[in-house]
Motif scaffolding. Structure first.
Motif, short mmCIF file in Angstrom:
data_model
loop_
_atom_site.label_atom_id
_atom_site.label_comp_id
_atom_site.label_asym_id
_atom_site.label_seq_id
_atom_site.Cartn_x
_atom_site.Cartn_y
_atom_site.Cartn_z
N GLU A 191 5.91 10.80 5.32
CA GLU A 191 6.32 9.69 4.47
C GLU A 191 5.20 9.29 3.51
OE1 GLU A 191 8.57 5.39 5.08
OE2 GLU A 191 8.50 6.85 6.73
N ALA A 192 3.96 9.42 3.96
CA ALA A 192 2.82 9.12 3.09
C ALA A 192 2.84 10.04 1.87
CB ALA A 192 1.51 9.28 3.85
N GLN A 193 3.08 11.33 2.09
CA GLN A 193 3.11 12.28 0.98
C GLN A 193 4.24 11.96 0.00
OE1 GLN A 193 3.35 16.04 3.12
NE2 GLN A 193 1.18 16.41 2.78
N THR A 194 5.40 11.62 0.54
CA THR A 194 6.53 11.31 -0.33
C THR A 194 6.31 10.01 -1.08
OG1 THR A 194 8.05 12.54 1.09
CG2 THR A 194 9.03 10.90 -0.37
N ASN A 195 5.68 9.03 -0.45
CA ASN A 195 5.36 7.79 -1.16
C ASN A 195 4.36 8.04 -2.28
OD1 ASN A 195 7.08 6.07 0.22
ND2 ASN A 195 5.57 5.56 1.79
N ARG A 196 3.42 8.98 -2.06
CA ARG A 196 2.50 9.34 -3.15
C ARG A 196 3.26 9.96 -4.31
NH1 ARG A 196 -0.57 12.15 1.19
NH2 ARG A 196 -1.70 10.50 2.28
N ALA A 197 4.26 10.76 -3.99
CA ALA A 197 5.09 11.36 -5.05
C ALA A 197 5.87 10.28 -5.80
CB ALA A 197 6.04 12.39 -4.45
N LEU A 198 6.36 9.29 -5.07
CA LEU A 198 7.04 8.16 -5.72
C LEU A 198 6.09 7.43 -6.67
CD1 LEU A 198 9.05 6.72 -2.69
CD2 LEU A 198 10.06 7.45 -4.86
N ILE A 199 4.86 7.22 -6.23
CA ILE A 199 3.87 6.54 -7.08
C ILE A 199 3.61 7.33 -8.35
CG2 ILE A 199 1.40 5.95 -7.21
CD1 ILE A 199 1.62 5.03 -4.29
N LYS A 200 3.47 8.64 -8.23
CA LYS A 200 3.22 9.47 -9.41
C LYS A 200 4.39 9.45 -10.38
CE LYS A 200 -0.01 12.75 -7.30
NZ LYS A 200 -0.25 14.16 -6.90
N SER A 201 5.58 9.18 -9.89
CA SER A 201 6.77 9.22 -10.74
C SER A 201 6.94 7.96 -11.59
CB SER A 201 8.04 9.40 -9.88
OG SER A 201 8.40 8.19 -9.22
N ALA A 202 6.17 6.90 -11.29
CA ALA A 202 6.43 5.59 -11.89
C ALA A 202 5.34 5.13 -12.84
CB ALA A 202 6.62 4.55 -10.79
N LYS A 203 5.74 4.44 -13.90
CA LYS A 203 4.78 3.83 -14.82
C LYS A 203 4.16 2.58 -14.21
CE LYS A 203 7.51 5.20 -18.88
NZ LYS A 203 8.34 4.66 -19.99
N ARG A 204 4.95 1.84 -13.43
CA ARG A 204 4.50 0.58 -12.85
C ARG A 204 4.78 0.57 -11.35
NH1 ARG A 204 7.17 -5.29 -14.21
NH2 ARG A 204 9.02 -4.03 -13.79
N ILE A 205 3.79 0.20 -10.54
CA ILE A 205 3.92 0.17 -9.09
C ILE A 205 4.01 -1.28 -8.63
CG2 ILE A 205 3.01 1.01 -6.89
CD1 ILE A 205 3.49 3.16 -9.11
N VAL A 206 5.13 -1.66 -8.05
CA VAL A 206 5.32 -3.00 -7.50
C VAL A 206 5.45 -2.87 -5.98
CG1 VAL A 206 6.78 -5.06 -7.41
CG2 VAL A 206 6.45 -3.85 -9.59
N VAL A 207 4.45 -3.35 -5.26
CA VAL A 207 4.47 -3.30 -3.80
C VAL A 207 5.08 -4.60 -3.28
CG1 VAL A 207 3.06 -3.22 -1.70
CG2 VAL A 207 2.50 -1.76 -3.64
N VAL A 208 6.00 -4.49 -2.34
CA VAL A 208 6.63 -5.66 -1.73
C VAL A 208 6.25 -5.69 -0.26
CG1 VAL A 208 8.51 -5.91 -3.37
CG2 VAL A 208 8.77 -4.30 -1.49
N ALA A 209 5.58 -6.75 0.17
CA ALA A 209 5.08 -6.82 1.54
C ALA A 209 4.86 -8.27 1.95
CB ALA A 209 3.78 -6.04 1.67
N ASP A 210 5.37 -8.65 3.12
CA ASP A 210 5.14 -10.02 3.57
C ASP A 210 3.73 -10.16 4.13
OD1 ASP A 210 5.12 -9.89 6.65
OD2 ASP A 210 7.00 -8.86 6.20
N HIS A 211 3.35 -11.38 4.45
CA HIS A 211 1.97 -11.70 4.82
C HIS A 211 1.49 -10.98 6.09
CE1 HIS A 211 4.27 -14.43 7.39
NE2 HIS A 211 3.19 -14.55 8.14
N THR A 212 2.43 -10.60 6.97
CA THR A 212 2.03 -9.96 8.22
C THR A 212 1.52 -8.54 8.01
OG1 THR A 212 4.25 -9.10 8.73
CG2 THR A 212 3.72 -11.33 9.50
N LYS A 213 1.76 -7.96 6.83
CA LYS A 213 1.30 -6.59 6.56
C LYS A 213 -0.20 -6.53 6.23
CE LYS A 213 5.47 -4.96 6.95
NZ LYS A 213 6.17 -4.28 5.85
#
Length: 267
Positions: free
Chosen positions: A190-212
Motif C-alpha cells: 500500500e505504501a508503494q501504491t500511495n507513492r504512485a498516487l502522490i506522483k499522479s497529483a498536482k496537489r496533495i491533500v492529506v486527511v487525518a484526525d488528531h490521533t494519527k
C-alpha cells in the motif's frame, strides 16, 4: 469489580474494535468517568493501549493494520468534520484521486455533491459509493490490484495504471503522521501504491484526525515536505500544529460540527 478485571475488559474491547470511548466504558462497566480514565492511563503506561482524546486505541505496532470496519468506528465525528472541509477544497470540473481508508471514504461521501467530477481511486468502497448510473457528469475510475486489510487495491497492477494518470488533487488518508517519519502505513504494498498516487497529483491533500499524529507505521509513504495541505480536526494540539506548519504544510483545522465551514470552493 476489581481494577484488574476492568482493565482486562478494556483491553478486550480495544482489541475487538480497534478503539473504545470513555463514555462507552462508563456505561458498560457502571463506574465513573474518572475511574475509566485512570484505568486507561495505567494501561497506557504499560504499553497495552494508546491513550487518545476521549478513549483508547490499540497500542502502536508498526506492522499492524486494523481493518476498515474497526477503523470506521474510531473518531467518526472528527472524520466527518475533516471530510466536509476537505471536499470544500475541490472545485467543479476537476479530477481527484481518492485513496483507501475511512477518512478518505468520508471525503468521498461529500464529493457526491460536486458537479462534473472525475475520480480515480484504489478503493472499491469509494468506487461503489460514487457509482451512479443516473449521472453523466461523474466518471469513476477504479485501479486494479490486490486488496489489503484496509480495503485498498495495491501492488504492481495499481502502480502501473497510476503511472500514466494525472489528476488535479489527491485526497490521501494515512495510518500515521510523524515529524521525522512523515506519512506512514503498516502495509508495504500500500505504501508503494500511495507513492504512485502522490506522483499522479498536482496537489496533495492529506486527511487525518488528531490521533494519527505521532503514529509511525512500518513504511514511509512520503515526508511532510511533499504535502501541500493537511486537513485535521480541532483536537490536534498546538505543538503539533506548529511543527506541521514549520514543514511548509498548509494546515487546515476543520471547524467543529456546530461551526460553519469556510467559504467552499465548489460550485
Amino acid at each position: 469489580m476489581l481494577a484488574r478485571q476492568r482493565q482486562d475488559l478494556i483491553i478486550q474491547a480495544v482489541e475487538e474494535h480497534g478503539g473504545v470511548r470513555v463514555s462507552e466504558l462508563v456505561a458498560d462497566l457502571h463506574v465513573s468517568d474518572m475511574t475509566i480514565r485512570r484505568d486507561i492511563e495505567a494501561l497506557a503506561d504499560k504499553g497495552l493501549v494508546r491513550k487518545v482524546h476521549g478513549g483508547a486505541t490499540r497500542a502502536d505496532r508498526s506492522a499492524e493494520e486494523p481493518g476498515f470496519t474497526a477503523k470506521s468506528e474510531m473518531n467518526p465525528v472528527q472524520k466527518s468534520e475533516i471530510a466536509r472541509t476537505a471536499a470544500s477544497l475541490i472545485s467543479a470540473g476537476s479530477s481527484v484521486a481518492v485513496s483507501a481508508g475511512t477518512t478518505a471514504y468520508a471525503v468521498a461521501i461529500e464529493l457526491r455533491a460536486i458537479k462534473r467530477l472525475t475520480v480515480v481511486t484504489n478503493s472499491p468502497r469509494v468506487a461503489d459509493l460514487l457509482n451512479d448510473p443516473t449521472r453523466d457528469d461523474l466518471l469513476v475510475v477504479l485501479t486494479g490490484g490486490v486488496r489489503t486489510p484496509s480495503d485498498a487495491l495495491a501492488g504492481p497492477v495499481a502502480n502501473e495504471m497510476l503511472a500514466s494518470t494525472h489528476v488535479d488533487t489527491l485526497i490521501l488518508g494515512v495510518h500515521g503522521i510523524d515529524l521525522h517519519a512523515g506519512l506512514t502505513t503498516p502495509n508495504l504494498q500500500e505504501a508503494q501504491t500511495n507513492r504512485a498516487l502522490i506522483k499522479s497529483a498536482k496537489r496533495i491533500v492529506v486527511v487525518a484526525d488528531h490521533t494519527k499524529w505521532g503514529i509511525i507505521g512500518l513504511s514511509t509513504i512520503a515526508t511532510l515536505d511533499k504535502v501541500h495541505t493537511l486537513v485535521t480536526d480541532a483536537e490536534l494540539d498546538e505543538d503539533a500544529r506548529r511543527e506541521i506548519s514549520r514543514q511548509g504544510v498548509n494546515l487546515i483545522v476543520a471547524p467543529r460540527s456546530e461551526e460553519p465551514l469556510p467559504t467552499p470552493v465548489v460550485s
